[in-house]
Design an enzyme around this catalytic site. Sequence first.
Site, mmCIF file in Angstrom:
data_model
loop_
_atom_site.group_PDB
_atom_site.id
_atom_site.type_symbol
_atom_site.label_atom_id
_atom_site.label_comp_id
_atom_site.label_asym_id
_atom_site.label_seq_id
_atom_site.Cartn_x
_atom_site.Cartn_y
_atom_site.Cartn_z
ATOM 1 N N ASN A 188 0.866 -1.188 0.000
ATOM 2 C CA ASN A 188 0.000 0.000 0.000
ATOM 3 C C ASN A 188 0.905 1.240 0.000
ATOM 4 O O ASN A 188 1.489 1.579 1.025
ATOM 5 C CB ASN A 188 -0.894 -0.041 1.257
ATOM 6 C CG ASN A 188 -1.738 1.209 1.408
ATOM 7 O OD1 ASN A 188 -1.861 2.014 0.485
ATOM 8 N ND2 ASN A 188 -2.320 1.385 2.584
ATOM 9 N N LYS B 66 0.017 4.246 -0.387
ATOM 10 C CA LYS B 66 -0.697 5.422 0.138
ATOM 11 C C LYS B 66 -0.521 6.614 -0.814
ATOM 12 O O LYS B 66 -0.445 6.398 -2.019
ATOM 13 C CB LYS B 66 -0.223 5.724 1.566
ATOM 14 C CG LYS B 66 -0.268 4.465 2.444
ATOM 15 C CD LYS B 66 -0.127 4.733 3.908
ATOM 16 C CE LYS B 66 -0.200 3.408 4.656
ATOM 17 N NZ LYS B 66 -0.191 3.545 6.095
ATOM 18 N N HIS C 72 -9.772 1.010 5.654
ATOM 19 C CA HIS C 72 -8.411 1.238 6.176
ATOM 20 C C HIS C 72 -8.487 2.275 7.290
ATOM 21 O O HIS C 72 -9.285 3.206 7.236
ATOM 22 C CB HIS C 72 -7.492 1.728 5.050
ATOM 23 C CG HIS C 72 -6.059 1.808 5.474
ATOM 24 N ND1 HIS C 72 -5.570 2.888 6.157
ATOM 25 C CD2 HIS C 72 -5.036 0.933 5.340
ATOM 26 C CE1 HIS C 72 -4.280 2.657 6.423
ATOM 27 N NE2 HIS C 72 -3.930 1.490 5.926
ATOM 28 N N GLU D 64 -6.811 4.792 7.961
ATOM 29 C CA GLU D 64 -6.731 6.212 7.561
ATOM 30 C C GLU D 64 -8.054 6.697 6.971
ATOM 31 O O GLU D 64 -8.404 7.867 7.085
ATOM 32 C CB GLU D 64 -5.547 6.404 6.592
ATOM 33 C CG GLU D 64 -4.230 6.364 7.358
ATOM 34 C CD GLU D 64 -3.092 5.666 6.631
ATOM 35 O OE1 GLU D 64 -3.085 5.629 5.393
ATOM 36 O OE2 GLU D 64 -2.196 5.146 7.338
ATOM 37 N N GLU E 217 -5.291 -4.763 11.248
ATOM 38 C CA GLU E 217 -4.348 -3.648 11.279
ATOM 39 C C GLU E 217 -4.618 -2.787 12.513
ATOM 40 O O GLU E 217 -5.430 -1.847 12.453
ATOM 41 C CB GLU E 217 -4.527 -2.781 10.028
ATOM 42 C CG GLU E 217 -4.149 -3.464 8.749
ATOM 43 C CD GLU E 217 -3.491 -2.478 7.796
ATOM 44 O OE1 GLU E 217 -2.381 -2.759 7.349
ATOM 45 O OE2 GLU E 217 -4.077 -1.426 7.525
ATOM 46 N N GLY F 5 2.238 2.791 10.625
ATOM 47 C CA GLY F 5 3.127 3.923 10.366
ATOM 48 C C GLY F 5 3.855 4.437 11.597
ATOM 49 O O GLY F 5 4.424 5.530 11.574
ATOM 50 N N SER G 56 3.383 -1.482 10.405
ATOM 51 C CA SER G 56 4.837 -1.346 10.599
ATOM 52 C C SER G 56 5.617 -2.636 10.318
ATOM 53 O O SER G 56 6.626 -2.904 10.958
ATOM 54 C CB SER G 56 5.151 -0.836 12.008
ATOM 55 O OG SER G 56 4.683 0.498 12.162
HETATM 56 P P1 PGA Z 1 2.672 0.703 7.602
HETATM 57 O O1 PGA Z 1 1.213 0.812 6.955
HETATM 58 O O2 PGA Z 1 3.275 -0.591 7.106
HETATM 59 O O3 PGA Z 1 3.416 1.913 7.105
HETATM 60 O O4 PGA Z 1 2.495 0.702 9.077
HETATM 61 C C1 PGA Z 1 0.380 -0.317 6.881
HETATM 62 C C2 PGA Z 1 -0.938 0.075 6.311
HETATM 63 O O5 PGA Z 1 -1.382 1.205 6.505
HETATM 64 O O6 PGA Z 1 -1.588 -0.734 5.633
#
Ligand code: PGA
Length: 259
Positions: free
Chosen positions: A11, A13, A96, A98, A168, A174, A214
């Site tokens: 992903n 983003k 997700h 976000e 998640e 992140g 992460s």
């Molecule tokens: P990240 O993001 O690996 O940067 O923590 C994972 C995600 O948002 O799917």
Amino acid sequence: MAQDKKLIIANWKMNLGVHESSLYLHKLAEKVKIHRDVQLVLAPTMLALQTLSLQVNHRQFKLAAQNFYWRDHGAFTGEVSATQLRGIVSYALVGHSERRHVFHETDKDTRAKVQAAIRNGIRPVLCVGETASERAAGETKDIIHDQLLGGLANITSDELDQVIIAYEPVWAIGTGNNALPNDVTEAIVSIRSQIKHLYGAKASNEIQVLYGGSVTADSAADYLTLAEVDGLLVGGASLDAQSFATIVEKAYNSTKKGA
Ligand code: PGA
């Protein structure tokens, strides 16, 4: 665990433009081989989807949308529908963290998107997970329960075959603060038990459940070797083709049949 097959989703983003996405694809394509037990999926910016879909070897990579609107057509300025994405992407992220926390999408939105994806032949990757404060309050299982119930309402057993779940935890996304493997197992066991309650034992065994939050090239194997985990949703560590290729390599090594 559901299957021997592993699903690894990158992903990106709101990173990498169209040109950068193409360059990345070429670089990655040279580094990873096709493996029958590992499905690789790239979720670039919406702008790059069409270009990548023309460039990609579809046996090597599938594409995913990071987002879309749940109506199929109409006066929805600025939106892109699953109907418009049909034929370009095979998967789409839904719910997700976000989208839920930055854009305030509700379980109702999430549910409408899961249905829209399925209606348009796109496999939804339904993301669920608790925030740090919900975890501290001991609410992890309740949150997962509510998000699954909210996202999957109106989904039939046949339609569930198309659905992928990603655990998640919001606090792990992140932050560099990845969840402990035992906590991931516990959360996914609870996801499967909820699926069993809603759709029966077969569905609960067969549904693919991913971990995301992460994940790095160093930590990927810790999750991929867990019996409950069918793959990974990788954000930050997928932005570098070499680090993502290393994660893919770990996925090959984790399959029973090997590379
Ligand atoms: P990240 O993001 O690996 O940067 O923590 C994972 C995600 O948002 O799917």
